[in-house]
Design a protein around this motif. Structure first.
Motif, PDB file in Angstrom:
ATOM      1  N   ARG A  99       0.827  -1.206   0.000  1.00 37.50           N
ATOM      2  CA  ARG A  99       0.000   0.000   0.000  1.00 37.50           C
ATOM      3  C   ARG A  99       0.860   1.255   0.000  1.00 37.50           C
ATOM      4  NH1 ARG A  99      -2.634  -0.155   4.728  1.00 37.50           N
ATOM      5  NH2 ARG A  99      -4.477  -1.251   4.018  1.00 37.50           N
ATOM      6  N   THR A 100       1.945   1.230   0.756  1.00 37.44           N
ATOM      7  CA  THR A 100       2.850   2.376   0.771  1.00 37.44           C
ATOM      8  C   THR A 100       3.427   2.653  -0.607  1.00 37.44           C
ATOM      9  OG1 THR A 100       3.434   1.969   3.082  1.00 37.44           O
ATOM     10  CG2 THR A 100       4.961   3.305   1.800  1.00 37.44           C
ATOM     11  N   PHE A 101       3.874   1.600  -1.287  1.00 37.85           N
ATOM     12  CA  PHE A 101       4.420   1.763  -2.634  1.00 37.85           C
ATOM     13  C   PHE A 101       3.363   2.318  -3.588  1.00 37.85           C
ATOM     14  CE2 PHE A 101       7.713  -1.887  -1.998  1.00 37.85           C
ATOM     15  CZ  PHE A 101       8.419  -1.087  -1.125  1.00 37.85           C
ATOM     16  N   ALA A 102       2.138   1.818  -3.453  1.00 38.93           N
ATOM     17  CA  ALA A 102       1.063   2.297  -4.316  1.00 38.93           C
ATOM     18  C   ALA A 102       0.754   3.769  -4.041  1.00 38.93           C
ATOM     19  CB  ALA A 102      -0.195   1.440  -4.130  1.00 38.93           C
ATOM     20  N   LEU A 103       0.792   4.165  -2.788  1.00 38.57           N
ATOM     21  CA  LEU A 103       0.544   5.569  -2.440  1.00 38.57           C
ATOM     22  C   LEU A 103       1.619   6.480  -3.032  1.00 38.57           C
ATOM     23  CD1 LEU A 103      -0.558   5.196   1.293  1.00 38.57           C
ATOM     24  CD2 LEU A 103      -1.945   6.194  -0.542  1.00 38.57           C
ATOM     25  N   ILE A 104       2.863   6.030  -3.006  1.00 37.72           N
ATOM     26  CA  ILE A 104       3.950   6.829  -3.580  1.00 37.72           C
ATOM     27  C   ILE A 104       3.714   7.026  -5.078  1.00 37.72           C
ATOM     28  CG2 ILE A 104       6.412   6.851  -4.108  1.00 37.72           C
ATOM     29  CD1 ILE A 104       6.829   5.334  -1.424  1.00 37.72           C
ATOM     30  N   SER A 105       3.355   5.952  -5.766  1.00 37.27           N
ATOM     31  CA  SER A 105       3.080   6.056  -7.210  1.00 37.27           C
ATOM     32  C   SER A 105       1.860   6.923  -7.472  1.00 37.27           C
ATOM     33  CB  SER A 105       2.880   4.664  -7.804  1.00 37.27           C
ATOM     34  OG  SER A 105       4.079   3.922  -7.761  1.00 37.27           O
ATOM     35  N   LEU A 106       0.853   6.795  -6.624  1.00 38.42           N
ATOM     36  CA  LEU A 106      -0.357   7.600  -6.775  1.00 38.42           C
ATOM     37  C   LEU A 106      -0.032   9.087  -6.639  1.00 38.42           C
ATOM     38  CD1 LEU A 106      -3.426   7.514  -7.158  1.00 38.42           C
ATOM     39  CD2 LEU A 106      -3.653   7.254  -4.676  1.00 38.42           C
ATOM     40  N   SER A 107       0.805   9.420  -5.677  1.00 39.79           N
ATOM     41  CA  SER A 107       1.224  10.804  -5.499  1.00 39.79           C
ATOM     42  C   SER A 107       1.938  11.321  -6.750  1.00 39.79           C
ATOM     43  CB  SER A 107       2.153  10.912  -4.288  1.00 39.79           C
ATOM     44  OG  SER A 107       2.667  12.219  -4.154  1.00 39.79           O
ATOM     45  N   LEU A 108       2.819  10.495  -7.312  1.00 40.46           N
ATOM     46  CA  LEU A 108       3.554  10.899  -8.505  1.00 40.46           C
ATOM     47  C   LEU A 108       2.606  11.189  -9.668  1.00 40.46           C
ATOM     48  CD1 LEU A 108       6.102  11.327 -10.171  1.00 40.46           C
ATOM     49  CD2 LEU A 108       6.238   8.843 -10.469  1.00 40.46           C
ATOM     50  N   ASN A 109       1.585  10.370  -9.836  1.00 45.02           N
ATOM     51  CA  ASN A 109       0.651  10.587 -10.941  1.00 45.02           C
ATOM     52  C   ASN A 109      -0.172  11.856 -10.757  1.00 45.02           C
ATOM     53  OD1 ASN A 109       0.662   8.248 -12.999  1.00 45.02           O
ATOM     54  ND2 ASN A 109       0.845   7.216 -11.029  1.00 45.02           N
ATOM     55  N   HIS A 110      -0.582  12.141  -9.539  1.00 43.03           N
ATOM     56  CA  HIS A 110      -1.274  13.414  -9.299  1.00 43.03           C
ATOM     57  C   HIS A 110      -0.363  14.593  -9.641  1.00 43.03           C
ATOM     58  CE1 HIS A 110      -5.068  12.059  -7.723  1.00 43.03           C
ATOM     59  NE2 HIS A 110      -4.487  11.307  -6.804  1.00 43.03           N
ATOM     60  N   LEU A 111       0.918  14.447  -9.315  1.00 39.22           N
ATOM     61  CA  LEU A 111       1.866  15.508  -9.627  1.00 39.22           C
ATOM     62  C   LEU A 111       2.038  15.644 -11.139  1.00 39.22           C
ATOM     63  CD1 LEU A 111       3.737  17.606  -8.371  1.00 39.22           C
ATOM     64  CD2 LEU A 111       5.538  15.864  -8.311  1.00 39.22           C
ATOM     65  N   LEU A 112       2.103  14.514 -11.845  1.00 41.14           N
ATOM     66  CA  LEU A 112       2.232  14.554 -13.301  1.00 41.14           C
ATOM     67  C   LEU A 112       1.027  15.230 -13.950  1.00 41.14           C
ATOM     68  CD1 LEU A 112       3.672  10.980 -14.004  1.00 41.14           C
ATOM     69  CD2 LEU A 112       4.889  13.167 -14.206  1.00 41.14           C
ATOM     70  N   GLU A 113      -0.126  15.126 -13.302  1.00 39.26           N
ATOM     71  CA  GLU A 113      -1.328  15.796 -13.805  1.00 39.26           C
ATOM     72  C   GLU A 113      -1.397  17.254 -13.371  1.00 39.26           C
ATOM     73  OE1 GLU A 113      -4.972  13.631 -13.059  1.00 39.26           O
ATOM     74  OE2 GLU A 113      -4.752  12.730 -15.055  1.00 39.26           O
ATOM     75  N   GLY A 114      -0.420  17.701 -12.592  1.00 38.35           N
ATOM     76  CA  GLY A 114      -0.366  19.106 -12.208  1.00 38.35           C
ATOM     77  C   GLY A 114      -1.049  19.450 -10.909  1.00 38.35           C
ATOM     78  N   ASP A 115      -1.465  18.437 -10.137  1.00 41.11           N
ATOM     79  CA  ASP A 115      -2.152  18.686  -8.869  1.00 41.11           C
ATOM     80  C   ASP A 115      -1.179  18.453  -7.716  1.00 41.11           C
ATOM     81  OD1 ASP A 115      -3.845  18.933  -6.723  1.00 41.11           O
ATOM     82  OD2 ASP A 115      -5.468  17.726  -7.602  1.00 41.11           O
ATOM     83  N   ALA A 116      -0.385  19.444  -7.418  1.00 38.85           N
ATOM     84  CA  ALA A 116       0.638  19.315  -6.378  1.00 38.85           C
ATOM     85  C   ALA A 116       0.031  19.160  -4.989  1.00 38.85           C
ATOM     86  CB  ALA A 116       1.568  20.525  -6.411  1.00 38.85           C
ATOM     87  N   ASP A 117      -1.127  19.787  -4.756  1.00 41.31           N
ATOM     88  CA  ASP A 117      -1.764  19.686  -3.437  1.00 41.31           C
ATOM     89  C   ASP A 117      -2.223  18.261  -3.154  1.00 41.31           C
ATOM     90  OD1 ASP A 117      -1.351  22.364  -2.980  1.00 41.31           O
ATOM     91  OD2 ASP A 117      -3.354  22.979  -3.625  1.00 41.31           O
ATOM     92  N   GLU A 118      -2.873  17.639  -4.152  1.00 35.37           N
ATOM     93  CA  GLU A 118      -3.333  16.257  -3.967  1.00 35.37           C
ATOM     94  C   GLU A 118      -2.130  15.317  -3.868  1.00 35.37           C
ATOM     95  OE1 GLU A 118      -6.055  13.185  -3.367  1.00 35.37           O
ATOM     96  OE2 GLU A 118      -6.265  15.363  -3.283  1.00 35.37           O
ATOM     97  N   ALA A 119      -1.100  15.592  -4.638  1.00 35.89           N
ATOM     98  CA  ALA A 119       0.116  14.785  -4.569  1.00 35.89           C
ATOM     99  C   ALA A 119       0.710  14.825  -3.164  1.00 35.89           C
ATOM    100  CB  ALA A 119       1.138  15.275  -5.586  1.00 35.89           C
ATOM    101  N   ALA A 120       0.728  16.010  -2.556  1.00 38.17           N
ATOM    102  CA  ALA A 120       1.271  16.159  -1.207  1.00 38.17           C
ATOM    103  C   ALA A 120       0.390  15.439  -0.186  1.00 38.17           C
ATOM    104  CB  ALA A 120       1.407  17.633  -0.849  1.00 38.17           C
ATOM    105  N   ALA A 121      -0.935  15.513  -0.362  1.00 36.22           N
ATOM    106  CA  ALA A 121      -1.851  14.863   0.572  1.00 36.22           C
ATOM    107  C   ALA A 121      -1.675  13.346   0.537  1.00 36.22           C
ATOM    108  CB  ALA A 121      -3.289  15.240   0.228  1.00 36.22           C
ATOM    109  N   VAL A 122      -1.528  12.798  -0.657  1.00 40.45           N
ATOM    110  CA  VAL A 122      -1.351  11.346  -0.796  1.00 40.45           C
ATOM    111  C   VAL A 122       0.021  10.938  -0.266  1.00 40.45           C
ATOM    112  CG1 VAL A 122      -1.159   9.448  -2.444  1.00 40.45           C
ATOM    113  CG2 VAL A 122      -2.949  11.174  -2.733  1.00 40.45           C
ATOM    114  N   ALA A 123       1.040  11.733  -0.567  1.00 39.81           N
ATOM    115  CA  ALA A 123       2.386  11.423  -0.084  1.00 39.81           C
ATOM    116  C   ALA A 123       2.434  11.436   1.440  1.00 39.81           C
ATOM    117  CB  ALA A 123       3.393  12.420  -0.645  1.00 39.81           C
TER     118      ALA A 123
END
Length: 307
Positions: A234-258
């Protein structure tokens, strides 16, 4: 557990060995290889001594197979602790003891994952293909196809990556997941979603950022589906999920997931966490996502978990 001097090894010892291996495998899934590597090594020392005792031919075969499973776990915990050389040594020993074709395929799959983790997708692809020559079940075929898809994604080859990902889902649909062997039982519907997200994440980085959207969908399914005992996944998946939000330009959501990943990683002794964070940290730097970068920097500078 160790038989007394001159005692025979019986099926009770094999069953005990498998039960302890299963318990240590569960600790690895939940807390990382660094949390149980010492115990795995101690159990292997017992196995070395037990080989000196007599046993029937049938028990000896089962004992060797159980030792193969334990060496495979030892290799995986070493890999997770950042000890690649030790991991390969245990995997080769596991192959020496293994007699089950699907177990041989699973060991070679794990050897491939070490190559993939250390930036060798071509080498990993070769190992996964070699595993496919002996794997016999639809479940094993699904694991191998998904990981080959990941290799092709790392190589920036969209078509074979997507074709093999499709094959992985087809093979999984035909697999009897409930009867999977203990060493392969981790690969359930949630782990399939996780590796699907990993493939899409890699394609988003190497081919087209639009793959971030299906990656978010698959990783979201994985994160919500993983049970507590699969905390590392789950931790690994959360890290990847954060990266994808960042790639889409949503830094706030990326930070929340990270932030969720950071909280969860506190209980996990896995050197792989640092490697998984590196692309996210680099992307945060490129996009000047200061909050996200400051959040994960401490994890990148923390001591290694190779104990």
């Amino acid at each position: 557990m160790l038989p007394p001097p001159h005692a025979r090894i019986g099926l009770v010892h094999v069953r005990h060995l498998r039960a302890m291996t299963a318990a240590l495998r569960a600790v690895d899934y939940r807390y990382g290889g660094g949390s149980c590597r010492t115990q795995v090594q101690a159990l292997l020392s017992w196995c070395d001594k037990a080989f000196a005792h007599s046993a029937s031919a049938a028990v000896r075969r089962e004992f060797r197979r159980a030792v193969a499973e334990l060496h495979a776990l030892a290799g995986w915990t070493a890999f997770d602790a950042g000890l690649g050389g030790s991991a390969h040594r245990h995997f080769h020993l596991a192959l020496d003891f293994a007699q089950d074709e699907d177990l041989v395929a699973n060991i070679r799959y794990r050897m491939g994952r070490v190559h993939l983790h250390h930036g060798g997708p071509a080498e990993a692809l070769g190992m996964f293909r070699l595993a496919g020559l002996v794997g016999t079940s639809h479940h094993t075929a699904a694991i191998l196809a998904a990981n080959q898809a990941w290799c092709y994604a790392e190589l920036g080859q969209r078509e074979p990556a997507l074709a093999l990902l499709g094959r992985a889902h087809d093979e999984f649909a035909r697999a009897d997941v409930d009867s999977a062997q203990p060493w392969a039982a981790f690969f359930d519907v949630h782990d399939l979603a996780g590796i699907t997200g990993a493939v899409y994440t890699t394609l988003a980085r190497t081919v087209d950022v639009s793959f971030a959207r299906p990656a978010i969908t698959s990783l979201g399914q994985a994160v919500t589906g993983y049970r507590e005992e699969m905390a590392r996944s789950r931790t690994f998946a959360l890290i990847s999920l954060s990266l994808n939000h960042l790639l889409e330009g949503d830094a706030d959501e990326a930070a929340a997931v990270a932030a969720l990943a950071v909280v969860q990683s506190g209980d996990i002794l896995s050197a792989r966490t640092r490697k998984k964070l590196e692309p996210l940290h680099a992307e945060a730097g490129r996009r000047r996502a200061t909050t996200l970068r400051e959040l994960i920097t401490p994890l990148l500078t923390a001591p290694s978990h190779a104990a």
